[in-house]
Design a protein around this motif. Structure first.
Motif, PDB file in Angstrom:
ATOM      1  N   VAL A 138     -37.595  14.405  10.456  1.00 51.14           N
ATOM      2  CA  VAL A 138     -39.264  14.408  10.314  1.00 51.14           C
ATOM      3  C   VAL A 138     -39.940  13.506   9.763  1.00 51.14           C
ATOM      4  O   VAL A 138     -39.841  12.683   8.774  1.00 51.14           O
ATOM      5  CB  VAL A 138     -39.787  15.820   9.388  1.00 51.14           C
ATOM      6  N   HIS A 139     -41.074  12.756   9.953  1.00 49.78           N
ATOM      7  CA  HIS A 139     -42.192  11.812  10.132  1.00 49.78           C
ATOM      8  C   HIS A 139     -43.337  12.168   9.973  1.00 49.78           C
ATOM      9  O   HIS A 139     -43.417  12.895  11.135  1.00 49.78           O
ATOM     10  CB  HIS A 139     -41.505  10.713  11.255  1.00 49.78           C
ATOM     11  N   ASP A 140     -44.141  11.992   8.851  1.00 52.28           N
ATOM     12  CA  ASP A 140     -45.301  12.306   9.065  1.00 52.28           C
ATOM     13  C   ASP A 140     -46.098  11.257   9.302  1.00 52.28           C
ATOM     14  O   ASP A 140     -45.999  10.116   8.530  1.00 52.28           O
ATOM     15  CB  ASP A 140     -45.599  13.287   7.368  1.00 52.28           C
ATOM     16  N   GLU A 141     -46.474  11.274  10.243  1.00 52.87           N
ATOM     17  CA  GLU A 141     -47.758  10.020  10.423  1.00 52.87           C
ATOM     18  C   GLU A 141     -48.973   9.559  10.490  1.00 52.87           C
ATOM     19  O   GLU A 141     -49.963   8.717  10.466  1.00 52.87           O
ATOM     20  CB  GLU A 141     -47.185   9.487  11.752  1.00 52.87           C
ATOM     21  N   GLY A 142     -49.378  10.573   9.373  1.00 53.46           N
ATOM     22  CA  GLY A 142     -50.416  11.021   9.030  1.00 53.46           C
ATOM     23  C   GLY A 142     -51.749  11.214   9.881  1.00 53.46           C
ATOM     24  O   GLY A 142     -52.207  12.079   8.779  1.00 53.46           O
ATOM     25  N   THR A 143     -51.764  10.852  10.888  1.00 48.62           N
ATOM     26  CA  THR A 143     -52.411  11.860  11.854  1.00 48.62           C
ATOM     27  C   THR A 143     -51.748  13.042  12.811  1.00 48.62           C
ATOM     28  O   THR A 143     -52.411  13.340  13.554  1.00 48.62           O
ATOM     29  CB  THR A 143     -53.451  10.777  12.880  1.00 48.62           C
ATOM     30  N   GLY A 144     -50.506  12.861  12.427  1.00 52.74           N
ATOM     31  CA  GLY A 144     -49.735  13.866  12.379  1.00 52.74           C
ATOM     32  C   GLY A 144     -48.435  13.932  12.471  1.00 52.74           C
ATOM     33  O   GLY A 144     -48.108  13.010  11.643  1.00 52.74           O
ATOM     34  N   VAL A 145     -47.503  14.759  13.177  1.00 52.15           N
ATOM     35  CA  VAL A 145     -45.531  14.325  12.093  1.00 52.15           C
ATOM     36  C   VAL A 145     -45.113  14.350  13.979  1.00 52.15           C
ATOM     37  O   VAL A 145     -45.660  15.443  15.326  1.00 52.15           O
ATOM     38  CB  VAL A 145     -45.868  15.869  12.096  1.00 52.15           C
ATOM     39  N   VAL A 146     -43.930  14.174  13.408  1.00 54.56           N
ATOM     40  CA  VAL A 146     -43.247  14.273  14.749  1.00 54.56           C
ATOM     41  C   VAL A 146     -42.125  14.764  14.449  1.00 54.56           C
ATOM     42  O   VAL A 146     -41.470  14.800  12.982  1.00 54.56           O
ATOM     43  CB  VAL A 146     -43.121  12.422  14.971  1.00 54.56           C
ATOM     44  N   ALA A 147     -40.766  15.208  15.229  1.00 53.53           N
ATOM     45  CA  ALA A 147     -39.954  16.083  14.986  1.00 53.53           C
ATOM     46  C   ALA A 147     -39.234  15.146  15.944  1.00 53.53           C
ATOM     47  O   ALA A 147     -39.016  15.582  17.354  1.00 53.53           O
ATOM     48  CB  ALA A 147     -40.265  17.794  15.140  1.00 53.53           C
ATOM     49  N   GLU A 148     -37.830  15.153  15.501  1.00 52.71           N
ATOM     50  CA  GLU A 148     -36.695  14.414  16.427  1.00 52.71           C
ATOM     51  C   GLU A 148     -35.517  15.395  16.028  1.00 52.71           C
ATOM     52  O   GLU A 148     -35.182  16.193  15.894  1.00 52.71           O
ATOM     53  CB  GLU A 148     -35.886  13.160  15.592  1.00 52.71           C
ATOM     54  N   LEU A 149     -34.958  15.622  17.630  1.00 50.55           N
ATOM     55  CA  LEU A 149     -34.039  16.925  17.961  1.00 50.55           C
ATOM     56  C   LEU A 149     -32.790  16.516  18.264  1.00 50.55           C
ATOM     57  O   LEU A 149     -33.031  15.364  18.245  1.00 50.55           O
ATOM     58  CB  LEU A 149     -34.733  17.681  18.977  1.00 50.55           C
ATOM     59  N   ALA A 150     -31.575  17.036  18.384  1.00 50.15           N
ATOM     60  CA  ALA A 150     -31.044  16.540  18.783  1.00 50.15           C
ATOM     61  C   ALA A 150     -30.805  16.397  20.394  1.00 50.15           C
ATOM     62  O   ALA A 150     -29.650  15.138  20.318  1.00 50.15           O
ATOM     63  CB  ALA A 150     -29.525  17.744  18.177  1.00 50.15           C
ATOM     64  N   ASP A 151     -30.941  16.676  20.400  1.00 50.14           N
ATOM     65  CA  ASP A 151     -31.121  16.596  22.245  1.00 50.14           C
ATOM     66  C   ASP A 151     -32.105  14.874  23.054  1.00 50.14           C
ATOM     67  O   ASP A 151     -31.571  14.574  23.765  1.00 50.14           O
ATOM     68  CB  ASP A 151     -31.298  17.502  22.647  1.00 50.14           C
ATOM     69  N   GLY A 152     -32.063  13.733  20.979  1.00 55.21           N
ATOM     70  CA  GLY A 152     -32.813  13.228  21.657  1.00 55.21           C
ATOM     71  C   GLY A 152     -34.502  13.576  22.336  1.00 55.21           C
ATOM     72  O   GLY A 152     -35.067  11.878  22.545  1.00 55.21           O
ATOM     73  N   ARG A 153     -34.694  14.616  22.268  1.00 60.56           N
ATOM     74  CA  ARG A 153     -36.871  14.307  21.953  1.00 60.56           C
ATOM     75  C   ARG A 153     -37.437  14.169  21.456  1.00 60.56           C
ATOM     76  O   ARG A 153     -37.199  14.657  19.976  1.00 60.56           O
ATOM     77  CB  ARG A 153     -36.435  15.536  23.043  1.00 60.56           C
ATOM     78  N   SER A 154     -38.585  13.330  21.181  1.00 62.64           N
ATOM     79  CA  SER A 154     -39.190  13.356  19.742  1.00 62.64           C
ATOM     80  C   SER A 154     -40.452  13.957  20.129  1.00 62.64           C
ATOM     81  O   SER A 154     -41.116  14.019  21.410  1.00 62.64           O
ATOM     82  CB  SER A 154     -39.848  12.151  19.852  1.00 62.64           C
ATOM     83  N   LEU A 155     -41.527  15.778  19.225  1.00 62.66           N
ATOM     84  CA  LEU A 155     -41.935  15.756  19.413  1.00 62.66           C
ATOM     85  C   LEU A 155     -42.977  16.002  18.444  1.00 62.66           C
ATOM     86  O   LEU A 155     -42.466  15.363  17.195  1.00 62.66           O
ATOM     87  CB  LEU A 155     -41.968  17.553  20.182  1.00 62.66           C
ATOM     88  N   HIS A 156     -44.606  16.159  19.323  1.00 58.11           N
ATOM     89  CA  HIS A 156     -45.331  15.389  18.286  1.00 58.11           C
ATOM     90  C   HIS A 156     -45.966  17.099  18.224  1.00 58.11           C
ATOM     91  O   HIS A 156     -46.291  17.791  19.152  1.00 58.11           O
ATOM     92  CB  HIS A 156     -46.128  14.355  19.271  1.00 58.11           C
ATOM     93  N   ALA A 157     -46.489  17.227  16.880  1.00 60.20           N
ATOM     94  CA  ALA A 157     -47.564  17.867  16.612  1.00 60.20           C
ATOM     95  C   ALA A 157     -48.224  17.826  15.666  1.00 60.20           C
ATOM     96  O   ALA A 157     -48.728  16.640  14.939  1.00 60.20           O
ATOM     97  CB  ALA A 157     -47.297  18.993  15.862  1.00 60.20           C
ATOM     98  N   GLY A 158     -49.474  18.509  15.765  1.00 56.59           N
ATOM     99  CA  GLY A 158     -50.657  18.197  14.280  1.00 56.59           C
ATOM    100  C   GLY A 158     -49.799  18.709  12.764  1.00 56.59           C
ATOM    101  O   GLY A 158     -50.274  17.730  12.155  1.00 56.59           O
ATOM    102  N   TYR A 159     -49.448  19.560  13.091  1.00 61.48           N
ATOM    103  CA  TYR A 159     -48.944  20.284  11.910  1.00 61.48           C
ATOM    104  C   TYR A 159     -48.008  20.317  12.256  1.00 61.48           C
ATOM    105  O   TYR A 159     -47.581  20.772  12.795  1.00 61.48           O
ATOM    106  CB  TYR A 159     -49.168  21.006  11.091  1.00 61.48           C
ATOM    107  N   LEU A 160     -46.359  20.977  11.235  1.00 61.75           N
ATOM    108  CA  LEU A 160     -45.537  21.192  11.071  1.00 61.75           C
ATOM    109  C   LEU A 160     -44.788  21.498   9.827  1.00 61.75           C
ATOM    110  O   LEU A 160     -45.045  21.376   8.846  1.00 61.75           O
ATOM    111  CB  LEU A 160     -44.472  19.947  10.732  1.00 61.75           C
ATOM    112  N   VAL A 161     -43.997  22.935   9.706  1.00 61.18           N
ATOM    113  CA  VAL A 161     -43.622  24.475   9.411  1.00 61.18           C
ATOM    114  C   VAL A 161     -42.199  23.499   9.149  1.00 61.18           C
ATOM    115  O   VAL A 161     -41.780  24.536  10.272  1.00 61.18           O
ATOM    116  CB  VAL A 161     -45.019  25.068   9.272  1.00 61.18           C
ATOM    117  N   GLY A 162     -41.834  24.166   7.607  1.00 65.66           N
ATOM    118  CA  GLY A 162     -39.855  24.082   7.956  1.00 65.66           C
ATOM    119  C   GLY A 162     -39.831  25.719   7.777  1.00 65.66           C
ATOM    120  O   GLY A 162     -39.936  26.034   6.270  1.00 65.66           O
TER     121      GLY A 162
END
Length: 501
Positions: A147-171
């Motif tokens: 998980v990477h908080d980029e300040g203006t959004g969040v990136v979630a890296e998945l085990a299958d290699g994808r990266s998903l971008h969102a405004g917020y992420l909740v664990g």
């Protein structure tokens, strides 16, 4: 949402009602949940009232009826002397609000809502059906590894290699949360002092199976769910091997150590281990990453409070995050999530530690249990403990001059809330017909105004948050403080001015 259990699903539904576009990432393919759905879960009175606001009571009742039918078909019954099984039977019949360290709490103890009993996957299905109807997107086999908080959004890296971008992420990904670890949340607390096991198993002689609540070194429960056996050993360490398959010998040895029961386990299909590892995240929000449910707090399962604590996290966070994520409220609204829920989590951690202590073997604890049993015979004490374990004592504004503010909507008003809050909006109840109260929300798309004359009420109006908690109380027809409450909780004045209202 990372995690598609009850907490993640409920949060996703609340976000969707609030106008956001949630995506649920679930690491498993869904079938694993059924094999790990050990035990049964109590949806306590408070959580049932929360779910009632979204019209889910009929589905809860259907699930409980189906579960009761399974129990009846299995021929499960309470044996004489099986104390913990007796408590569970009382809960299924609606005669109990649960227990405190195995001491039963009756229906008059602190919570007017009805509790429901079922397997966890049955509750998940109730909520999953609801969110499916709302159009919530759910991806299975989507394991988040970073998980990477980029300040203006969040990136979630998945085990299958994808990266998903969102405004917020909740664990919402459980006690060993990847989100919590990768986002850098501190997780202080106390290490485990007991080892619990639950297994789908059969004995060579099933007639020897019973509940031993006060064994030589713990407890054994063989009557909670047909075909399942639970043991708890107060060994001072916790499980040393969490992932290795459980063996019949391991379970039989545990039953002997914990309850003094010498048995032969003829078959063991699956099993899992647990402990009383008790920890809480230092905050529930770091920038654009938030935590809910077991990702934010873990504790002993004794008392059955973890599921309900997580559901209430989701109910509290959902509408707030929806307003902020859609740009209709400032980020300061998210600060109230930790401010309100962290003390509640800490209180649950405290009482679950106390319940573990109350179940330890030994004459000193035996004496303590006798004293507490006498204490629970005092109505006020019974009320206190019932409210403690059910969450009925939650007060988000303990310093408010108005007693109802910060508390869940009183029983007398709940039918109105159930009728009008299914869409997740705020509810402004006018009990006297005040033009000033109506004018405060004219044209609003986030507050539903309802006039309902109610003679004999001590208040003139109530502003109810989407989670069912009271945000403002009117005591006259002047609506003093209503504008401030609308600004604080749903940013209504700024929203109206920006739209030309």
């Amino acid at each position: 949402m990372v995690g598609g259990g009850p907490v993640g699903l409920l949060l996703a539904g609340e976000l969707r009602l609030g106008g956001a576009q949630p995506l649920v990432l679930e690491a498993s393919d869904g079938t694993e949940r059924y094999t790990r759905s050990f035990g049964q879960r109590a949806v306590n009175g408070r959580s049932a009232q929360t779910l009632a606001l979204r019209g889910l009571v009929p589905a809860l009742e259907a699930a409980q009826t189906a579960w009761a039918a399974q129990l009846a078909a299995a021929g499960q019954e309470t044996k004489e002397g099986d104390q913990l099984a007796h408590v569970l039977q009382m809960m299924r019949e609606g005669r109990s609000k649960g227990h405190f360290g195995g001491l039963p709490l009756g229906t008059g103890s602190g919570d007017s809502g009805r509790a429901y009993m079922m397997k966890q996957h049955m509750l998940e299905q109730v909520i999953a059906d609801w969110v499916a109807g709302l159009g919530v997107r759910i991806e299975t086999n989507a394991q988040v590894v970073a998980v990477h908080d980029e300040g203006t959004g969040v990136v979630a890296e998945l085990a299958d290699g994808r990266s998903l971008h969102a405004g917020y992420l909740v664990g919402c990904d459980g006690g060993r949360s990847t989100v919590r670890k990768k986002a850098g949340f501190a997780f202080p607390g106390t290490p485990p002092t007991m080892t619990g096991r639950v297994a789908a198993a059969q004995l060579s002689d099933q007639d020897t199976l019973a509940t031993v609540l006060r064994g030589p070194n713990g407890l054994v429960n063989g009557l909670m769910v047909p075909g399942e056996i639970t043991t708890v050993e107060f060994d001072g360490t916790g499980p040393t091997e969490r992932e290795a398959p459980m063996t019949p010998t391991e379970l039989a040895d545990s039953m002997l150590r914990a309850g003094g029961m010498k048995v032969t386990v003829a078959r063991l299909d699956s099993g899992t281990r647990f402990s009383d590892n008790t920890r809480q995240a230092d905050t529930y929000r770091r920038g654009r990453v938030l935590l809910a449910g077991d990702a934010a707090h873990v504790h002993s399962p004794i008392g059955g409070q973890g599921l309900n604590l997580g559901l209430q996290d989701a109910a509290n966070l959902g509408w707030k995050l929806a307003l902020v994520a859609t740009g209709r409220a400032p980020e300061r609204l998210l600060d109230t999530y930790t401010a309100e829920r962290h003390p509640i989590g800490a209180r649950v951690l405290r009482n679950t530690r106390a319940q573990v202590a109350l179940l330890r073997p030994g004459p000193q604890v035996d004496a303590l249990r006798e004293v507490l049993t006498e204490t629970l015979a005092i109505p006020a004490a019974h009320e206190y403990f019932g409210a403690l374990v059910s969450g009925a004592d939650v007060d988000y504004a303990p310093d408010s001059a108005q007693m109802l503010v910060g508390r869940f909507l009183p029983d007398a008003f709940q039918p109105l809330a159930v009728e009008h809050m299914g869409d997740g909006r705020f509810l402004l109840l006018d009990l006297v017909g005040s033009e000033g109260i109506r004018a405060a929300v004219d044209g609003s798309d986030r507050v539903r105004f309802v006039y309902c004359k109610m003679s004999g009420a001590d208040v003139t109006a109530l502003l109810v948050r989407p989670d069912g908690y009271v945000a403002w109380v009117g005591v006259d027809t002047e609506s003093a403080g209503l504008s401030e409450a609308l600004d604080q909780w749903c940013a209504l004045p700024s929203a109206r001015s920006s739209s030309g209202g």
